[in-house]
Design a protein around this motif. Sequence first.
Motif, PDB file in Angstrom:
ATOM      1  N   MET A 281      21.465  22.003  28.373  1.00  0.00           N
ATOM      2  CA  MET A 281      22.805  21.953  28.884  1.00  0.00           C
ATOM      3  C   MET A 281      23.119  23.299  29.553  1.00  0.00           C
ATOM      4  O   MET A 281      22.727  24.347  29.057  1.00  0.00           O
ATOM      5  N   ALA A 282      23.814  23.268  30.666  1.00  0.00           N
ATOM      6  CA  ALA A 282      24.144  24.483  31.422  1.00  0.00           C
ATOM      7  C   ALA A 282      25.280  25.242  30.740  1.00  0.00           C
ATOM      8  O   ALA A 282      26.175  24.632  30.132  1.00  0.00           O
ATOM      9  N   PRO A 283      25.264  26.580  30.820  1.00  0.00           N
ATOM     10  CA  PRO A 283      26.349  27.363  30.218  1.00  0.00           C
ATOM     11  C   PRO A 283      27.658  27.167  30.990  1.00  0.00           C
ATOM     12  O   PRO A 283      27.650  26.830  32.174  1.00  0.00           O
ATOM     13  N   ARG A 284      28.762  27.387  30.301  1.00  0.00           N
ATOM     14  CA  ARG A 284      30.067  27.233  30.942  1.00  0.00           C
ATOM     15  C   ARG A 284      30.302  28.328  31.967  1.00  0.00           C
ATOM     16  O   ARG A 284      29.881  29.461  31.786  1.00  0.00           O
ATOM     17  N   LYS A 285      30.978  27.953  33.037  1.00  0.00           N
ATOM     18  CA  LYS A 285      31.301  28.929  34.073  1.00  0.00           C
ATOM     19  C   LYS A 285      32.600  29.634  33.683  1.00  0.00           C
ATOM     20  O   LYS A 285      33.546  29.001  33.226  1.00  0.00           O
ATOM     21  N   THR A 286      32.627  30.936  33.888  1.00  0.00           N
ATOM     22  CA  THR A 286      33.840  31.688  33.601  1.00  0.00           C
ATOM     23  C   THR A 286      34.541  32.037  34.907  1.00  0.00           C
ATOM     24  O   THR A 286      33.890  32.248  35.932  1.00  0.00           O
ATOM     25  N   LYS A 287      35.857  32.101  34.868  1.00  0.00           N
ATOM     26  CA  LYS A 287      36.620  32.464  36.051  1.00  0.00           C
ATOM     27  C   LYS A 287      36.513  33.967  36.279  1.00  0.00           C
ATOM     28  O   LYS A 287      36.598  34.739  35.335  1.00  0.00           O
ATOM     29  N   PRO A 288      36.329  34.379  37.526  1.00  0.00           N
ATOM     30  CA  PRO A 288      36.269  35.816  37.795  1.00  0.00           C
ATOM     31  C   PRO A 288      37.654  36.446  37.599  1.00  0.00           C
ATOM     32  O   PRO A 288      38.677  35.807  37.853  1.00  0.00           O
ATOM     33  N   LYS A 289      37.668  37.684  37.124  1.00  0.00           N
ATOM     34  CA  LYS A 289      38.931  38.381  36.921  1.00  0.00           C
ATOM     35  C   LYS A 289      39.473  38.814  38.276  1.00  0.00           C
ATOM     36  O   LYS A 289      38.745  39.366  39.097  1.00  0.00           O
ATOM     37  N   VAL A 290      40.747  38.531  38.522  1.00  0.00           N
ATOM     38  CA  VAL A 290      41.385  38.886  39.793  1.00  0.00           C
ATOM     39  C   VAL A 290      42.671  39.653  39.526  1.00  0.00           C
ATOM     40  O   VAL A 290      43.222  39.596  38.429  1.00  0.00           O
ATOM     41  N   LYS A 291      43.124  40.363  40.557  1.00  0.00           N
ATOM     42  CA  LYS A 291      44.399  41.068  40.483  1.00  0.00           C
ATOM     43  C   LYS A 291      45.113  40.883  41.817  1.00  0.00           C
ATOM     44  O   LYS A 291      44.485  40.562  42.828  1.00  0.00           O
ATOM     45  N   PRO A 292      46.439  41.066  41.863  1.00  0.00           N
ATOM     46  CA  PRO A 292      47.167  40.914  43.129  1.00  0.00           C
ATOM     47  C   PRO A 292      46.708  41.944  44.159  1.00  0.00           C
ATOM     48  O   PRO A 292      46.389  43.080  43.820  1.00  0.00           O
ATOM     49  N   CYS A 293      46.703  41.549  45.399  1.00  0.00           N
ATOM     50  CA  CYS A 293      46.308  42.428  46.505  1.00  0.00           C
ATOM     51  C   CYS A 293      47.382  43.493  46.715  1.00  0.00           C
ATOM     52  O   CYS A 293      48.577  43.178  46.717  1.00  0.00           O
ATOM     53  N   GLU A 294      46.983  44.747  46.893  1.00  0.00           N
ATOM     54  CA  GLU A 294      47.933  45.849  47.058  1.00  0.00           C
ATOM     55  C   GLU A 294      48.713  45.798  48.374  1.00  0.00           C
ATOM     56  O   GLU A 294      49.933  45.895  48.357  1.00  0.00           O
ATOM     57  N   PRO A 295      48.064  45.650  49.553  1.00  0.00           N
ATOM     58  CA  PRO A 295      48.829  45.687  50.807  1.00  0.00           C
ATOM     59  C   PRO A 295      49.872  44.580  50.934  1.00  0.00           C
ATOM     60  O   PRO A 295      50.972  44.810  51.434  1.00  0.00           O
ATOM     61  N   CYS A 296      49.564  43.377  50.458  1.00  0.00           N
ATOM     62  CA  CYS A 296      50.503  42.259  50.620  1.00  0.00           C
ATOM     63  C   CYS A 296      51.270  41.951  49.345  1.00  0.00           C
ATOM     64  O   CYS A 296      52.122  41.070  49.340  1.00  0.00           O
ATOM     65  N   LYS A 297      50.968  42.642  48.255  1.00  0.00           N
ATOM     66  CA  LYS A 297      51.629  42.443  46.962  1.00  0.00           C
ATOM     67  C   LYS A 297      51.507  41.006  46.452  1.00  0.00           C
ATOM     68  O   LYS A 297      52.420  40.458  45.849  1.00  0.00           O
ATOM     69  N   GLY A 298      50.386  40.362  46.761  1.00  0.00           N
ATOM     70  CA  GLY A 298      50.102  39.025  46.258  1.00  0.00           C
ATOM     71  C   GLY A 298      50.663  37.879  47.073  1.00  0.00           C
ATOM     72  O   GLY A 298      50.500  36.730  46.704  1.00  0.00           O
ATOM     73  N   THR A 299      51.311  38.150  48.206  1.00  0.00           N
ATOM     74  CA  THR A 299      51.876  37.071  49.010  1.00  0.00           C
ATOM     75  C   THR A 299      50.890  36.505  50.022  1.00  0.00           C
ATOM     76  O   THR A 299      51.025  35.362  50.446  1.00  0.00           O
ATOM     77  N   GLY A 300      49.929  37.322  50.466  1.00  0.00           N
ATOM     78  CA  GLY A 300      48.969  36.864  51.461  1.00  0.00           C
ATOM     79  C   GLY A 300      49.404  37.142  52.886  1.00  0.00           C
ATOM     80  O   GLY A 300      48.681  36.866  53.825  1.00  0.00           O
ATOM     81  N   GLU A 301      50.616  37.690  53.082  1.00  0.00           N
ATOM     82  CA  GLU A 301      51.130  38.002  54.411  1.00  0.00           C
ATOM     83  C   GLU A 301      51.572  39.453  54.483  1.00  0.00           C
ATOM     84  O   GLU A 301      52.078  40.005  53.512  1.00  0.00           O
TER      85      GLU A 301
END
Length: 55
Positions: A1-21
Amino acid sequence: MAPRKTKPKVKPCEPCKGTGEVSRTVLVGRKRRSVGQQTGICLGCLGAGEIPADD
């Protein structure tokens, strides 16, 4: 059986403050007068709003 996949750790982007714009000032004419702001996608996160966290 394959091992479980873990989600990569992320943080909000500094220039856009997490908005994407991000906003940029629009300049026109020879005197480079400011006439307003224009929004576009953030080049740091490509519009996702998240970047990989440094451990």
